[in-house]
Design a protein around this motif. Structure first.
Motif: not given
Length: 265
Positions: A29-30, A35-36, A40-41, A65-67
């Motif tokens: 997960f690290v 990507d997570f 949420f920037n 922006a990203q989907v």
């Protein structure tokens, strides 16, 4: 958080194989956590067009922006002033709903509009934003869908994922002990959060979160994968997910958090 630390101490007594599997999930997960965080920037833009339930925003790939991103839609109202100097301090804002990005072009994006009951419809020049504040999130227990006859004890995993998310300074994670108690007591089920939007929205209100991170173990042709999915608390639907094969034990050791003891696998 003290309860969580005590619980972590108790989990140190799990078998060496169980501890190793939890470490491998945490380390994997690290590697996908960026990507997570990028999704949420903080980001702010404008609605430039409305077609039914579809919104067009002035945010494209070049703006970040990203989907899968979810924005709050707001409308600016009257100015408010300092009571003594009468200087303008800002403008009131009214939240109108949410926008979930479904297609992103270089200079603009398309989003699905999710209304807030009783609020007016959005129009061109309304604002959209991802907050600069920390986003409150919860991590479910691991859903193990592998074909192994002996299931490892993975109760440490939500704590490992919570540490990664908290250290990014973009997320505020609900105490995994509190969340785990609800799932262990039958108040919620991971499968429901993944597959039943109404149930996911309902359990989200219990914790007052913006979304869920749901870790799932999958096995394909003998390879075990970690699939981490973000579930929106607004719609209860999956906005995006990332999948990667679990790191081998040696690589997981390299990804170990400084405060963790060495793996004994």
């Amino acid at each position: 958080m003290l309860g969580s630390l005590i619980f972590l101490g108790a989990l140190a007594l799990v078998t060496r194989a169980d501890a190793g599997m939890a470490d491998r999930i945490g380390a994997t997960f690290v590697l996908m956590s960026d990507d997570f965080i990028k999704a949420f920037n903080p980001l702010e833009g404008l609605v430039v067009g409305v077609e039914g339930s579809l919104l067009y925003l002035d945010l494209g790939e070049s703006a970040g922006a990203q989907v899968g991103q979810e924005f709050t839609i707001f409308r600016k109202g009257d100015e408010f002033h300092h009571p003594l100097t009468r200087k303008v301090l800002g403008r009131y804002e009214e939240a109108l709903g949410h926008a979930q990005l479904v297609r992103v072009q270089p200079r603009f994006s398309e989003a699905t509009y999710i209304p807030i009951e009783g609020k007016p419809l959005p129009r061109a020049d309304d604002g959209v934003r991802i907050t600069r504040g920390r986003i409150k999130v919860a991590v479910t227990p691991v859903l193990d869908l592998t074909e192994s006859n002996t299931k490892p004890d993975l109760r440490r995993v939500p704590y490992l994922l919570a540490v990664v998310l908290e250290r990014s300074k973009r997320f505020q994670v609900v105490d995994p002990l509190t969340v785990g108690d609800v799932f262990a007591g039958g108040g919620a089920y991971v499968q429901e959060v993944l597959a039943l939007p109404e149930r996911a929205v309902r359990v989200s209100k219990k914790f007052d979160v913006a979304g869920w991170v749901v870790p799932v173990l999958l096995e394909r042709r003998g390879v075990v994968y970690l699939d981490a999915t973000w579930i929106s608390a607004v719609t209860g639907t999956a906005l995006f997910s990332r999948r990667a094969p679990l790191l081998p034990p040696a690589a997981a050791e390299e990804q170990r958090f400084p405060w963790e003891p060495a793996s004994e696998d």
